[in-house]
Design an enzyme around this catalytic site. Sequence first.
Site, PDB file in Angstrom:
ATOM      1  N   TYR A   1       0.859  -1.197   0.000  1.00  0.00           N
ATOM      2  CA  TYR A   1       0.000   0.000   0.000  1.00  0.00           C
ATOM      3  C   TYR A   1       0.884   1.231   0.000  1.00  0.00           C
ATOM      4  O   TYR A   1       1.814   1.349   0.801  1.00  0.00           O
ATOM      5  CB  TYR A   1      -0.914   0.025   1.232  1.00  0.00           C
ATOM      6  CG  TYR A   1      -1.791   1.260   1.283  1.00  0.00           C
ATOM      7  CD1 TYR A   1      -2.837   1.426   0.372  1.00  0.00           C
ATOM      8  CD2 TYR A   1      -1.563   2.273   2.217  1.00  0.00           C
ATOM      9  CE1 TYR A   1      -3.636   2.565   0.395  1.00  0.00           C
ATOM     10  CE2 TYR A   1      -2.354   3.407   2.241  1.00  0.00           C
ATOM     11  CZ  TYR A   1      -3.393   3.551   1.340  1.00  0.00           C
ATOM     12  OH  TYR A   1      -4.180   4.680   1.364  1.00  0.00           O
TER      13      TYR A   1
ATOM     14  N   ASP B   1       9.376   2.783  -0.021  1.00  0.00           N
ATOM     15  CA  ASP B   1       8.311   3.445   0.726  1.00  0.00           C
ATOM     16  C   ASP B   1       8.523   3.097   2.195  1.00  0.00           C
ATOM     17  O   ASP B   1       8.161   2.013   2.648  1.00  0.00           O
ATOM     18  CB  ASP B   1       6.950   2.965   0.227  1.00  0.00           C
ATOM     19  CG  ASP B   1       5.797   3.657   0.965  1.00  0.00           C
ATOM     20  OD1 ASP B   1       6.063   4.298   2.003  1.00  0.00           O
ATOM     21  OD2 ASP B   1       4.652   3.545   0.507  1.00  0.00           O
TER      22      ASP B   1
ATOM     23  N   LYS C   1       3.970   9.212   8.530  1.00  0.00           N
ATOM     24  CA  LYS C   1       3.697   8.692   9.869  1.00  0.00           C
ATOM     25  C   LYS C   1       4.676   9.268  10.913  1.00  0.00           C
ATOM     26  O   LYS C   1       4.514  10.405  11.305  1.00  0.00           O
ATOM     27  CB  LYS C   1       3.627   7.164   9.812  1.00  0.00           C
ATOM     28  CG  LYS C   1       2.497   6.755   8.830  1.00  0.00           C
ATOM     29  CD  LYS C   1       1.967   5.378   8.923  1.00  0.00           C
ATOM     30  CE  LYS C   1       0.664   5.270   8.137  1.00  0.00           C
ATOM     31  NZ  LYS C   1       0.730   4.550   6.880  1.00  0.00           N
TER      32      LYS C   1
HETATM   33  C1  LIG Z   1       0.148   4.988   5.447  1.00  0.00           C
HETATM   34  C2  LIG Z   1       0.976   4.676   4.261  1.00  0.00           C
HETATM   35  C3  LIG Z   1       0.994   5.493   3.120  1.00  0.00           C
HETATM   36  C4  LIG Z   1       0.043   6.641   2.940  1.00  0.00           C
HETATM   37  O1  LIG Z   1       0.240   7.638   3.889  1.00  0.00           O
HETATM   38  P1  LIG Z   1      -0.970   8.665   4.202  1.00  0.00           P
HETATM   39  O2  LIG Z   1      -0.333   9.672   5.082  1.00  0.00           O
HETATM   40  O3  LIG Z   1      -2.041   7.862   4.843  1.00  0.00           O
HETATM   41  O4  LIG Z   1      -1.395   9.236   2.892  1.00  0.00           O
HETATM   42  C5  LIG Z   1       1.885   5.205   2.121  1.00  0.00           C
HETATM   43  N1  LIG Z   1       2.725   4.151   2.217  1.00  0.00           N
HETATM   44  C6  LIG Z   1       2.732   3.341   3.279  1.00  0.00           C
HETATM   45  C7  LIG Z   1       3.722   2.226   3.347  1.00  0.00           C
HETATM   46  C8  LIG Z   1       1.849   3.562   4.330  1.00  0.00           C
HETATM   47  O5  LIG Z   1       1.828   2.729   5.370  1.00  0.00           O
END
Ligand SMILES: *Cc1c(COP(=O)(O)O)cnc(C)c1O
Length: 435
Positions: A149, A244, A272
């Site tokens: 994701y 990511d 985060k």
């Molecule tokens: C939470 C998340 C995102 C998206 O971040 P948001 O601040 O919710 O848009 C992207 N990549 C990973 C791995 C995530 O866990």
Amino acid sequence: MGLDQDRYTKSNQAYEVACSLMPGGVNSPVRAFGGVDEKPIFIAKAKGSHIFDIDGNEYIDYVGSWGPMILGHAHEKVVGAVKAAAENGTSFGAPTLNENTLAAMVKRAFPSIDKMRMVSSGTEAVMTAIRLARAYTGRDCILKMSGGYHGHSDSLLVSAGSGVAEFAKPGSPGVPAELAKLTIVVPYNDINTLSAVLNMHGSRIAAVLLEPVAANVGVLVPQDGYLEIVRDLCDMNGSVLIFDEVITGFRVALGGAQELYKIKPDLTCMGKIVGGGLPAAAFGGKGEIMDLLAPLGPVYQAGTLSGNPLATAAAITTLEILSGGGCYEKLEKTSAALAGGIKKAADEAGVAITINRVGSIMSVFFTDKPVFNYEQVKTTDSGRFKKFFSLMLAGGIYLAPSAFEAMFISLAHSEDDIQKTIAAARKAFKAIKEL
Ligand SMILES: *Cc1c(COP(=O)(O)O)cnc(C)c1O
């Protein structure tokens, strides 16, 4: 629906109101508890490792706002920094010294980052990283891992095509099929498929994008050598390697999974924790790629609230504490104790589970097999997970309301929290066994 609804009267009422105001009553889908057949609980406040709902129920929290709250909730120093920043104005739309300070801290933690840019969400960070990779390589396709994701931007909200190495299909109505076709999805931890796809379509692939430790289908641990080979394949193919690290950054080590596994990606996305619990995220990497960004280069990207003063204050304070030494050792110790205790409780009850854990992120899968990729996650017993979730919640333990999400352990989780959690799990496993 396993919960005693009398304990959630106020939450149930609030949910009814919310449903008339917001689609599904929530501002982000997983909050609706649909994955566990329950109704959402409205939160009033949180402190340290504990979270309190509007009916006055108290829980030990393992969601941690889905990752940011590594220090625990409402940390005194973070709250103090945010208050002090707010007194001086909450947004200017102009540069501030704190942006320099935060960027320098991030760069120190992540040696692969020459330059970075701050944004407001992880979605934006990854969306812009792939735009940069496309501009840098002059190629259009993106390769991602199934179950990974990366936020909800169109190119990444896709699902795997029917066969191996197929171009993706829209993962949601509203995503144009023409755009989804520019993304290729392969299984995580699967080098053979990745190299086959690169052999076939390599000259079109701008970037290989992955969570180095996948943490959005539960936690998946990279197999020995996997990330090294992914790095080599990207180099051979001239594709940009994007990590990511929105979850893993500052989480599995100060310098994220790239520090832990000693791999340098070309671009890194963070979110985060890097927002210190406020809405902020960032991406960064090699200077020659980053310098393509406007106003220096031709690739456009912008944000009204980027580098927001409240968020940078919270982030600087959070990263200062995390850099202070001993934090990751403590997280490892707490998390290992929790994982060991839960596994032992399940074994004693005769319930088959597999725990995947890297530092302070972990998941409990109801299966007797190892779990290395999303395809395997989907074969685990989600019915048992739902029961486990409800029983734990009733026992005062707040887990992510989905079999496909991680548990987040914070520095605020105490020995007592861990013992209470293991005791609740022991009861839950016994009940599950008897069902
Ligand atoms: C939470 C998340 C995102 C998206 O971040 P948001 O601040 O919710 O848009 C992207 N990549 C990973 C791995 C995530 O866990």
